[in-house]
Design a protein around this motif. Structure first.
Motif, mmCIF file in Angstrom:
data_model
loop_
_atom_site.group_PDB
_atom_site.id
_atom_site.type_symbol
_atom_site.label_atom_id
_atom_site.label_comp_id
_atom_site.label_asym_id
_atom_site.label_seq_id
_atom_site.Cartn_x
_atom_site.Cartn_y
_atom_site.Cartn_z
ATOM 1 N N ALA A 15 1.266 -1.304 0.039
ATOM 2 C CA ALA A 15 -0.202 0.016 -0.639
ATOM 3 C C ALA A 15 0.569 1.167 0.054
ATOM 4 O O ALA A 15 0.692 2.353 -0.701
ATOM 5 C CB ALA A 15 -0.738 0.634 1.286
ATOM 6 N N PHE A 18 2.951 1.610 -3.633
ATOM 7 C CA PHE A 18 1.870 1.952 -4.529
ATOM 8 C C PHE A 18 1.356 4.038 -4.301
ATOM 9 O O PHE A 18 1.191 4.899 -5.364
ATOM 10 C CB PHE A 18 0.270 1.147 -4.413
ATOM 11 C CG PHE A 18 -0.816 1.934 -5.416
ATOM 12 C CD1 PHE A 18 -0.462 1.511 -6.415
ATOM 13 C CD2 PHE A 18 -1.858 2.719 -4.957
ATOM 14 C CE1 PHE A 18 -1.673 1.941 -7.308
ATOM 15 C CE2 PHE A 18 -2.830 3.023 -5.746
ATOM 16 C CZ PHE A 18 -2.726 2.404 -7.296
ATOM 17 N N GLN A 22 1.783 6.320 -6.697
ATOM 18 C CA GLN A 22 0.268 7.682 -7.429
ATOM 19 C C GLN A 22 0.219 9.039 -6.592
ATOM 20 O O GLN A 22 -0.477 10.053 -6.891
ATOM 21 C CB GLN A 22 -1.459 6.844 -6.855
ATOM 22 C CG GLN A 22 -1.342 5.349 -7.726
ATOM 23 C CD GLN A 22 -0.595 5.543 -9.310
ATOM 24 O OE1 GLN A 22 -2.157 6.355 -9.582
ATOM 25 N NE2 GLN A 22 -0.664 4.669 -9.819
ATOM 26 N N ARG A 24 0.160 9.551 -3.114
ATOM 27 C CA ARG A 24 -1.143 10.122 -2.802
ATOM 28 C C ARG A 24 -1.426 9.354 -1.373
ATOM 29 O O ARG A 24 -2.211 9.212 -0.070
ATOM 30 C CB ARG A 24 -2.696 8.845 -2.928
ATOM 31 C CG ARG A 24 -2.477 9.066 -4.185
ATOM 32 C CD ARG A 24 -3.663 8.513 -4.984
ATOM 33 N NE ARG A 24 -5.132 8.589 -4.964
ATOM 34 C CZ ARG A 24 -6.179 8.906 -4.263
ATOM 35 N NH1 ARG A 24 -6.540 9.431 -5.029
ATOM 36 N NH2 ARG A 24 -6.973 7.843 -3.704
ATOM 37 N N TRP A 28 -3.982 7.246 1.471
ATOM 38 C CA TRP A 28 -4.199 6.621 2.032
ATOM 39 C C TRP A 28 -3.916 6.021 3.550
ATOM 40 O O TRP A 28 -4.418 5.405 3.947
ATOM 41 C CB TRP A 28 -2.613 5.520 1.016
ATOM 42 C CG TRP A 28 -2.947 5.106 -0.505
ATOM 43 C CD1 TRP A 28 -2.969 5.438 -1.290
ATOM 44 C CD2 TRP A 28 -3.846 3.944 -0.550
ATOM 45 N NE1 TRP A 28 -3.178 4.779 -2.351
ATOM 46 C CE2 TRP A 28 -3.629 3.636 -1.650
ATOM 47 C CE3 TRP A 28 -4.259 2.198 0.603
ATOM 48 C CZ2 TRP A 28 -4.220 1.536 -1.896
ATOM 49 C CZ3 TRP A 28 -4.625 1.032 0.454
ATOM 50 C CH2 TRP A 28 -4.169 0.862 -1.174
ATOM 51 N N ASP A 70 -11.163 4.758 -2.424
ATOM 52 C CA ASP A 70 -11.933 4.614 -3.220
ATOM 53 C C ASP A 70 -11.264 3.341 -3.911
ATOM 54 O O ASP A 70 -11.285 1.950 -3.331
ATOM 55 C CB ASP A 70 -10.272 5.626 -3.720
ATOM 56 C CG ASP A 70 -8.673 5.187 -3.686
ATOM 57 O OD1 ASP A 70 -9.000 3.600 -3.071
ATOM 58 O OD2 ASP A 70 -8.396 5.687 -3.670
ATOM 59 N N GLN A 71 -11.378 2.894 -5.692
ATOM 60 C CA GLN A 71 -11.362 1.629 -5.893
ATOM 61 C C GLN A 71 -10.093 0.596 -6.226
ATOM 62 O O GLN A 71 -10.351 -0.149 -5.015
ATOM 63 C CB GLN A 71 -11.364 1.560 -7.504
ATOM 64 C CG GLN A 71 -9.875 2.580 -8.283
ATOM 65 C CD GLN A 71 -9.981 2.678 -9.704
ATOM 66 O OE1 GLN A 71 -11.278 3.148 -9.621
ATOM 67 N NE2 GLN A 71 -9.405 1.863 -9.854
ATOM 68 N N TYR A 72 -8.626 1.819 -5.048
ATOM 69 C CA TYR A 72 -7.667 1.301 -5.068
ATOM 70 C C TYR A 72 -7.990 -0.192 -3.843
ATOM 71 O O TYR A 72 -7.103 -0.491 -2.872
ATOM 72 C CB TYR A 72 -6.747 1.796 -4.588
ATOM 73 C CG TYR A 72 -6.524 2.172 -5.853
ATOM 74 C CD1 TYR A 72 -6.380 1.086 -7.082
ATOM 75 C CD2 TYR A 72 -6.751 3.695 -7.314
ATOM 76 C CE1 TYR A 72 -5.773 1.890 -9.006
ATOM 77 C CE2 TYR A 72 -6.592 3.892 -8.106
ATOM 78 C CZ TYR A 72 -6.483 2.823 -8.969
ATOM 79 O OH TYR A 72 -6.731 3.257 -10.349
ATOM 80 N N GLN A 74 -10.816 -0.348 -2.203
ATOM 81 C CA GLN A 74 -11.496 -1.520 -2.333
ATOM 82 C C GLN A 74 -10.621 -2.534 -2.398
ATOM 83 O O GLN A 74 -10.971 -4.223 -1.898
ATOM 84 C CB GLN A 74 -12.501 -1.117 -3.197
ATOM 85 C CG GLN A 74 -13.734 0.158 -2.461
ATOM 86 C CD GLN A 74 -14.331 -0.464 -3.477
ATOM 87 O OE1 GLN A 74 -14.370 -0.630 -4.455
ATOM 88 N NE2 GLN A 74 -15.588 1.134 -3.151
ATOM 89 N N ASN A 75 -9.767 -3.106 -3.606
ATOM 90 C CA ASN A 75 -9.668 -4.144 -3.500
ATOM 91 C C ASN A 75 -8.522 -4.288 -2.607
ATOM 92 O O ASN A 75 -8.164 -5.118 -2.428
ATOM 93 C CB ASN A 75 -8.303 -3.357 -5.033
ATOM 94 C CG ASN A 75 -8.766 -2.602 -6.703
ATOM 95 O OD1 ASN A 75 -9.893 -3.456 -6.111
ATOM 96 N ND2 ASN A 75 -8.179 -2.792 -7.297
ATOM 97 N N LEU A 76 -7.530 -3.466 -1.319
ATOM 98 C CA LEU A 76 -7.100 -4.210 -0.291
ATOM 99 C C LEU A 76 -8.047 -5.079 -0.049
ATOM 100 O O LEU A 76 -7.695 -6.012 0.663
ATOM 101 C CB LEU A 76 -6.376 -2.508 0.483
ATOM 102 C CG LEU A 76 -5.307 -2.973 1.332
ATOM 103 C CD1 LEU A 76 -4.292 -4.037 0.752
ATOM 104 C CD2 LEU A 76 -5.198 -2.280 2.307
#
Length: 177
Positions: A15, A18, A22, A24, A28, A70-72, A74-76
């Motif tokens: 995380a 990433f 990004q 961000r 995060w 966010d979508q990332y 949620q993926n985690l």
């Protein structure tokens, strides 16, 4: 730290990498903060121990978090649910915060004093610790009347005991030799 620290490390590192890629980190941190708070909820702890499918667990967790993820993010959550690791989220947050602090060259310094520190004293400690640690420092000041006088400064493994109690203890040890 809990027993999940080894489990949490790869998630926190991934995380973090990433988030840096990004640009961000703050987003995060917010997502992980919220997710960790959800995972620490007593009812959620019970829910996570139930034998639901990973997909149902992830879906429910994501719905509870709502637009905080966010979508990332949620993926985690989906990945951690698939591996039955959602209970490690608080440790993922702690490790992620450590990675961020290291990345930003920040150090948390705990100052425990017998009396409240003046602004000048805090500034002097801040400057001295920044020089000693070669990084930016964030002071966390607290008061402990049992110190009698002086202060104890902790930064990771470094401990500087300038308290009267500490000096008395050292004197007592020397006299017993």
């Amino acid at each position: 730290m809990s027993e999940y620290i080894t489990v949490a490390r790869p998630y926190a590192k991934a995380a973090f990498d990433f988030a840096v890629e990004q640009n961000r980190l703050d987003q995060w941190l917010q997502m992980l903060n919220f997710s960790a708070a959800v995972a620490e909820n007593d009812q959620m702890k019970i829910f996570l121990k139930e034998a639901f499918s990973p997909q149902k667990t992830a879906t429910a967790f994501i719905q509870i978090c709502g637009d905080q993820l966010d979508q990332y993010g949620q993926n985690l959550i989906r990945l951690m649910a698939e591996n039955k690791r959602l209970t490690a989220l608080p440790d993922v947050l702690r490790l992620f915060q450590r990675f961020v602090d290291d990345y930003k060259a920040l150090a948390d310094v705990e100052v425990i004093s017998a009396e409240p520190l003046t602004q000048k004293q805090q500034q002097n400690i801040l400057q001295a610790m920044e020089k000693k640690l070669a990084r930016k420092v964030k002071l966390n000041c607290s008061i402990d009347k049992s110190l009698i006088g002086g202060a104890i400064i902790r930064a990771g493994d470094l401990v500087i005991d300038g308290s009267s109690r500490g000096q008395l203890n050292r004197l007592a040890n020397e006299l017993q030799l």
